[in-house]
Design a protein around this motif. Structure first.
Motif, mmCIF file in Angstrom:
data_model
loop_
_atom_site.group_PDB
_atom_site.id
_atom_site.type_symbol
_atom_site.label_atom_id
_atom_site.label_comp_id
_atom_site.label_asym_id
_atom_site.label_seq_id
_atom_site.Cartn_x
_atom_site.Cartn_y
_atom_site.Cartn_z
ATOM 1 N N ARG A 92 0.975 -1.226 0.006
ATOM 2 C CA ARG A 92 -0.050 0.117 0.027
ATOM 3 C C ARG A 92 0.822 1.170 0.111
ATOM 4 O O ARG A 92 0.685 1.987 -0.783
ATOM 5 N N ALA A 93 2.143 1.294 0.745
ATOM 6 C CA ALA A 93 2.720 2.437 0.893
ATOM 7 C C ALA A 93 3.227 2.615 -0.333
ATOM 8 O O ALA A 93 3.938 3.729 -0.940
ATOM 9 N N THR A 94 3.883 1.405 -1.031
ATOM 10 C CA THR A 94 4.585 1.633 -2.202
ATOM 11 C C THR A 94 3.648 2.063 -3.237
ATOM 12 O O THR A 94 4.219 2.923 -4.324
ATOM 13 N N LYS A 122 -2.769 -12.234 -3.366
ATOM 14 C CA LYS A 122 -2.192 -11.713 -2.175
ATOM 15 C C LYS A 122 -0.940 -11.136 -2.401
ATOM 16 O O LYS A 122 -0.273 -12.019 -2.842
ATOM 17 N N ILE A 123 -0.466 -9.958 -1.924
ATOM 18 C CA ILE A 123 0.615 -9.481 -2.429
ATOM 19 C C ILE A 123 1.201 -8.303 -1.214
ATOM 20 O O ILE A 123 0.513 -7.917 -0.549
ATOM 21 N N ASP A 124 2.549 -8.435 -1.052
ATOM 22 C CA ASP A 124 3.173 -7.390 -0.200
ATOM 23 C C ASP A 124 4.562 -7.011 -0.586
ATOM 24 O O ASP A 124 5.256 -7.932 -1.533
ATOM 25 N N GLY A 125 5.352 -6.089 -0.093
ATOM 26 C CA GLY A 125 6.636 -5.487 -0.682
ATOM 27 C C GLY A 125 6.676 -4.519 -1.358
ATOM 28 O O GLY A 125 5.709 -3.951 -1.789
ATOM 29 N N PRO A 126 7.916 -3.647 -1.405
ATOM 30 C CA PRO A 126 8.089 -2.639 -1.955
ATOM 31 C C PRO A 126 8.807 -2.438 -3.246
ATOM 32 O O PRO A 126 8.911 -1.448 -3.881
ATOM 33 N N SER A 127 9.206 -3.575 -3.743
ATOM 34 C CA SER A 127 10.194 -3.647 -5.020
ATOM 35 C C SER A 127 9.357 -3.463 -6.327
ATOM 36 O O SER A 127 10.291 -3.251 -7.212
ATOM 37 N N VAL A 164 16.803 -4.153 -3.721
ATOM 38 C CA VAL A 164 15.774 -5.264 -3.356
ATOM 39 C C VAL A 164 16.539 -6.279 -3.402
ATOM 40 O O VAL A 164 17.497 -6.407 -3.816
ATOM 41 N N GLY A 165 15.866 -7.419 -2.867
ATOM 42 C CA GLY A 165 16.229 -8.804 -2.864
ATOM 43 C C GLY A 165 15.787 -9.631 -3.830
ATOM 44 O O GLY A 165 14.893 -9.411 -4.479
#
Length: 310
Positions: A92-94, A122-127, A164-165
């Motif tokens: 969300r922040a990204t 379903k998803i998350d992360g800033p990359s 990012v990783g």
């Protein structure tokens, strides 16, 4: 970014007070009518981590980005999920950061402040931040986005792209999806892989997958590789310059003030305690702090630079 499935997001942002391209709605419509919408496709790179001792893998799925389509003069942010809790806080922040950065780079064009990012599950992360930012920009500017190119990297408010990783596995996912070019953050050519316990040369690893890997530092570099066109940069702001006479005058006045403050402090300290006051004590404390900062600035040469000096 770790994809555990897929999710549905609608992010729309509009600053009604923006002055650039405020007539983005169709001619003849009222200000409250919806702006025209443009949709482009981007392909975020996914990194799946199944847990300790298990080999990760990468993925690459199409994500449509729609710009515009909401009433002019409103601020709107919405997240629509296909499953309960499908989007994480980082995602969300990204999304916010990508929309705001793109808007800022376009001088807060109101059309750029309405963005819908649509995926599923379903998803998350800033990359995907840098990719989303680059995806929004050509939709507003009318440039064509090359769908054979994709990217991974976070987005910073100044337009730079952060590390990012899991990039090695993301490259494999990009190759499987038929991509030809992948952009990765600058200074991340070598990345340690916890599974294989070795450092991987990402450019060479990409070649083995049939990919061309570019290291990019910011949105401007990425935009040109995605579209073949340059994204205008804002003019660089230089520090104000003063004449040598004015610089010397400021230096002399600063030195005299420091001397005066020191004498006043010495005299006040010599008085009896019953002649002191809380007001004077507080004032003197602030003056001492200012003097220390002035001395530090003077010793570092942090006075206005004379014209002709760098």
């Amino acid at each position: 970014m770790k994809f555990l499935g897929v999710a549905s997001i609608l992010l729309s942002i509009l600053f009604g007070t923006a002055t650039r391209n405020c007539s983005a709605h169709e001619e003849g419509t009222e200000p409250g009518d919806a702006l025209q919408s443009v949709t482009v496709n981007v392909y975020p790179l996914a990194y799946y981590d199944p847990g300790p001792g298990k080999k990760p893998w990468g993925g690459c799925d199409k994500v449509p980005i729609t710009v515009g389509g909401y009433p002019h003069g409103t601020i709107r942010v919405g997240v629509f999920e296909s499953i309960l809790g499908g989007t994480g806080q980082l995602w969300r922040a990204t999304s916010w950061q990508a929309a705001l950065t793109a808007s800022q780079l376009l001088d807060f064009d109101p059309h750029a402040m309405q963005v819908a990012v649509s995926v599923e599950g379903k998803i998350d992360g800033p990359s995907a931040g840098a990719l989303f930012t680059v995806g929004i920009l050509p939709a507003v500017r009318g440039d064509q986005l090359n769908e054979e190119v994709t990217m991974t990297g976070t987005i910073n408010p100044d337009g730079t792209i952060g590390p990012v990783g899991g990039i090695a596995y993301k490259l494999e996912g990009a190759a499987q999806a038929g991509k030809k070019t992948v952009l990765i953050p600058a200074f991340t050519r070598l990345q340690y892989d916890a599974y294989s316990k070795e450092h991987i040369d990402l450019v060479e690893h990409g070649k083995k997958q049939g990919l061309t890997v570019h290291q990019v530092n910011d949105v401007w570099e990425a935009y040109e590789l995605f579209t073949g066109k340059k994204l205008p940069r804002h003019k660089e702001i230089t520090l104000p310059m003063v004449s040598s006479m004015m610089s010397n005058h400021l230096r002399e006045r600063t030195e005299k003030w420091i001397e005066l403050q020191s004498r006043a402090h010495k005299a006040y300290s010599s008085w009896d305690e019953d002649r002191h006051s809380d007001y004077a004590d507080d004032f003197l404390e602030g003056s001492e702090d200012l003097m220390k900062r002035s001395l530090a600035a003077t010793s570092k040469g942090s006075l206005p630079r004379p014209i002709g000096m760098q």
